[in-house]
Scaffold this motif. Structure first.
Motif, PDB file in Angstrom:
ATOM      1  N   MET A  90       0.838  -1.214   0.000  1.00 56.42           N
ATOM      2  CA  MET A  90       0.000   0.000   0.000  1.00 56.42           C
ATOM      3  C   MET A  90       0.871   1.261   0.000  1.00 56.42           C
ATOM      4  SD  MET A  90      -2.834  -1.437   2.674  1.00 56.42           S
ATOM      5  CE  MET A  90      -4.248  -0.372   2.607  1.00 56.42           C
ATOM      6  N   ARG A  91       1.980   1.194   0.724  1.00 56.96           N
ATOM      7  CA  ARG A  91       2.886   2.351   0.758  1.00 56.96           C
ATOM      8  C   ARG A  91       3.482   2.612  -0.626  1.00 56.96           C
ATOM      9  NH1 ARG A  91       5.616   0.514   5.758  1.00 56.96           N
ATOM     10  NH2 ARG A  91       4.430   1.365   7.495  1.00 56.96           N
ATOM     11  N   ILE A  92       3.910   1.522  -1.271  1.00 56.01           N
ATOM     12  CA  ILE A  92       4.502   1.652  -2.613  1.00 56.01           C
ATOM     13  C   ILE A  92       3.493   2.299  -3.565  1.00 56.01           C
ATOM     14  CG2 ILE A  92       5.297   0.321  -4.630  1.00 56.01           C
ATOM     15  CD1 ILE A  92       6.468  -1.706  -2.516  1.00 56.01           C
ATOM     16  N   ASN A  93       2.224   1.916  -3.422  1.00 58.14           N
ATOM     17  CA  ASN A  93       1.171   2.440  -4.311  1.00 58.14           C
ATOM     18  C   ASN A  93       0.517   3.712  -3.780  1.00 58.14           C
ATOM     19  OD1 ASN A  93       1.595   0.249  -6.010  1.00 58.14           O
ATOM     20  ND2 ASN A  93       0.157  -1.036  -4.882  1.00 58.14           N
ATOM     21  N   ASN A  94       1.102   4.254  -2.693  1.00 56.37           N
ATOM     22  CA  ASN A  94       0.558   5.480  -2.076  1.00 56.37           C
ATOM     23  C   ASN A  94      -0.911   5.359  -1.690  1.00 56.37           C
ATOM     24  OD1 ASN A  94       2.911   7.065  -2.070  1.00 56.37           O
ATOM     25  ND2 ASN A  94       2.663   7.441  -4.271  1.00 56.37           N
ATOM     26  N   VAL A  95      -1.287   4.206  -1.231  1.00 60.66           N
ATOM     27  CA  VAL A  95      -2.680   4.013  -0.770  1.00 60.66           C
ATOM     28  C   VAL A  95      -2.707   4.289   0.731  1.00 60.66           C
ATOM     29  CG1 VAL A  95      -4.546   2.340  -0.502  1.00 60.66           C
ATOM     30  CG2 VAL A  95      -3.072   2.245  -2.519  1.00 60.66           C
ATOM     31  N   PRO A  96      -3.598   5.184   1.204  1.00 59.03           N
ATOM     32  CA  PRO A  96      -3.668   5.432   2.654  1.00 59.03           C
ATOM     33  C   PRO A  96      -4.112   4.160   3.379  1.00 59.03           C
ATOM     34  CG  PRO A  96      -5.472   6.534   1.512  1.00 59.03           C
ATOM     35  CD  PRO A  96      -4.569   5.974   0.452  1.00 59.03           C
ATOM     36  N   ALA A  97      -3.405   3.814   4.440  1.00 54.89           N
ATOM     37  CA  ALA A  97      -3.690   2.548   5.126  1.00 54.89           C
ATOM     38  C   ALA A  97      -4.308   2.794   6.492  1.00 54.89           C
ATOM     39  CB  ALA A  97      -2.396   1.756   5.280  1.00 54.89           C
ATOM     40  N   GLU A  98      -5.539   2.364   6.643  1.00 51.46           N
ATOM     41  CA  GLU A  98      -6.188   2.419   7.958  1.00 51.46           C
ATOM     42  C   GLU A  98      -5.452   1.418   8.846  1.00 51.46           C
ATOM     43  OE1 GLU A  98      -9.814   0.449  10.265  1.00 51.46           O
ATOM     44  OE2 GLU A  98      -9.899   0.427   8.097  1.00 51.46           O
ATOM     45  N   GLY A  99      -5.098   1.859  10.031  1.00 47.00           N
ATOM     46  CA  GLY A  99      -4.407   0.936  10.927  1.00 47.00           C
ATOM     47  C   GLY A  99      -2.909   1.170  10.970  1.00 47.00           C
ATOM     48  N   GLU A 100      -2.371   1.902   9.982  1.00 48.30           N
ATOM     49  CA  GLU A 100      -0.920   2.110   9.989  1.00 48.30           C
ATOM     50  C   GLU A 100      -0.503   2.945  11.195  1.00 48.30           C
ATOM     51  OE1 GLU A 100       2.782   3.640   7.248  1.00 48.30           O
ATOM     52  OE2 GLU A 100       0.756   3.787   6.453  1.00 48.30           O
ATOM     53  N   ASN A 101      -1.378   3.907  11.574  1.00 52.61           N
ATOM     54  CA  ASN A 101      -1.057   4.730  12.732  1.00 52.61           C
ATOM     55  C   ASN A 101      -1.013   3.885  14.002  1.00 52.61           C
ATOM     56  OD1 ASN A 101      -1.009   6.909  11.051  1.00 52.61           O
ATOM     57  ND2 ASN A 101      -3.155   7.443  11.399  1.00 52.61           N
ATOM     58  N   GLU A 102      -1.783   2.812  13.991  1.00 55.46           N
ATOM     59  CA  GLU A 102      -1.806   1.884  15.129  1.00 55.46           C
ATOM     60  C   GLU A 102      -0.437   1.256  15.322  1.00 55.46           C
ATOM     61  OE1 GLU A 102      -4.340  -0.294  17.031  1.00 55.46           O
ATOM     62  OE2 GLU A 102      -5.140   1.720  17.221  1.00 55.46           O
ATOM     63  N   VAL A 103       0.151   0.787  14.216  1.00 57.84           N
ATOM     64  CA  VAL A 103       1.434   0.077  14.296  1.00 57.84           C
ATOM     65  C   VAL A 103       2.383   0.684  13.269  1.00 57.84           C
ATOM     66  CG1 VAL A 103       2.582  -2.164  14.079  1.00 57.84           C
ATOM     67  CG2 VAL A 103       0.270  -2.067  14.997  1.00 57.84           C
TER      68      VAL A 103
END
Length: 324
Positions: free
Chosen positions: A166-179
């Motif tokens: 998701m990072r490579i494709n610049n997709v915002p990831a729900e849950g990334e702020n969690e971990v």
């Protein structure tokens, strides 16, 4: 614990018992209260952690579907939606291990301080000794459950792979702020261990000894070996064992015995298995082998795979063959 736990300690186990400790009714003295209360806050959450781990079912089905149909966006979203809350749980378990480590270090400080001997400490600070035993009991139970649940590592691996994509494709990831990435790396190392909680406590005990150079190492190792002897004598002596009102007490003592052996083996320069060890390893292994096999396989595996010195040349062939 909800059951009667009488602990026998002896200054010389060959000469028989010289006093009893009644763990069930142990109340902290004024001098114990500060550490006791700090540890109690952590232990109050332990049962809930175990219940969460026991009910952890994983997202295996959703992950398999997503991997088999990589072009199906709905299945990708479904798998991600299933994994994110599970990773929240895994984060909670990991953070609890850090709290447990701090609690253990506080207890070690209290139970090894001068001028008292380990036996005197265990007699004087029964409430803290009980908490130490409860931490080890929790740790072995947690690791037994984790070892039999491959979904944990599968879920976390999938989470990290998907997040990276998701990072490579610049997709915002729900849950990334969690971990975040740093926490994910630490969690990954934690869950890669067969027995992550034991590893955390072994490392914490080793660190405690190395940071407290003014404290003789024997203060720590004698505390651990005394507790191992207490458990072994209670379990192998019919007179004491017959006083157990609950089978759970047997499991409790077995787990505590194995826990302190593992900590001793990590901290003592030559470990628990050498002839000079203050732990009667043959006696402890015999006690384990005398239980119904299905109830102690996890504990025997903990001795086989999480100790440091079992395969040393100084370990007798008899002990090695007992653990094969």
């Amino acid at each position: 614990m909800g059951n009667l736990l009488k602990v026998l300690t002896c200054t010389d186990l060959e000469q028989g018992p010289n006093f009893f400790l009644d763990f069930e009714n142990a109340q902290p003295t004024e001098s114990e209260k500060e550490i006791y209360n700090q540890v109690n806050v952590v232990l109050k959450d332990a049962e809930g952690i175990l219940e969460d781990l026991q009910s952890y079912r994983g997202a295996g089905h959703e992950i398999r579907e997503a991997i088999q149909h990589p072009a199906d966006e709905k299945l990708q979203e479904k798998a991600w939606g299933a994994v994110v809350p599970l990773v929240g749980k895994l984060k909670k378990f990991y953070e609890f291990s850090q709290r447990l480590e701090a609690a253990l270090r506080g207890l070690l400080g209290a139970l090894t301080s001068t001028p008292f001997s380990p036996t005197q400490h265990l007699e004087r600070e029964q409430a803290l000794a009980k908490q130490f035993a409860e931490i080890l009991h929790f740790t072995l139970r947690f690791d037994e459950l984790k070892m039999t649940n491959p979904a944990i590592q599968n879920d976390f691996s999938y989470y990290r792979r998907t997040l990276s994509r998701m990072r490579i494709n610049n997709v915002p990831a729900e849950g990334e702020n969690e971990v975040n990435n740093e926490l994910a790396n630490r969690m990954s190392l934690f869950y890669a261990e067969a027995t992550p909680m034991l590893k955390t406590l072994s490392d914490a005990t080793t660190k405690f000894v190395s940071e407290n150079k003014n404290l003789p190492i024997e203060n720590t190792t004698d505390c651990l070996s005394t507790m191992a002897s207490v458990c072994r004598v209670m379990l192998e002596t019919p007179e004491y064992r017959s006083r157990f009102t609950n089978e759970e007490t047997v499991s409790f003592c077995l787990r505590v015995m194995v826990g302190v052996i593992i900590l001793y083996d990590h901290v003592h320069p030559v470990g628990a298995f050498a002839k000079t060890s203050k732990i009667d390893m043959k006696g402890c292994i015999k006690v384990l082998k005398d239980q119904p096999p299905n109830s102690v396989e996890g504990l025997l595996n903990a001795l086989r795979y999480t100790t440091k010195h079992l395969n040393d040349e100084t370990t007798s062939k008899q002990i090695k063959s007992m653990l094969q």
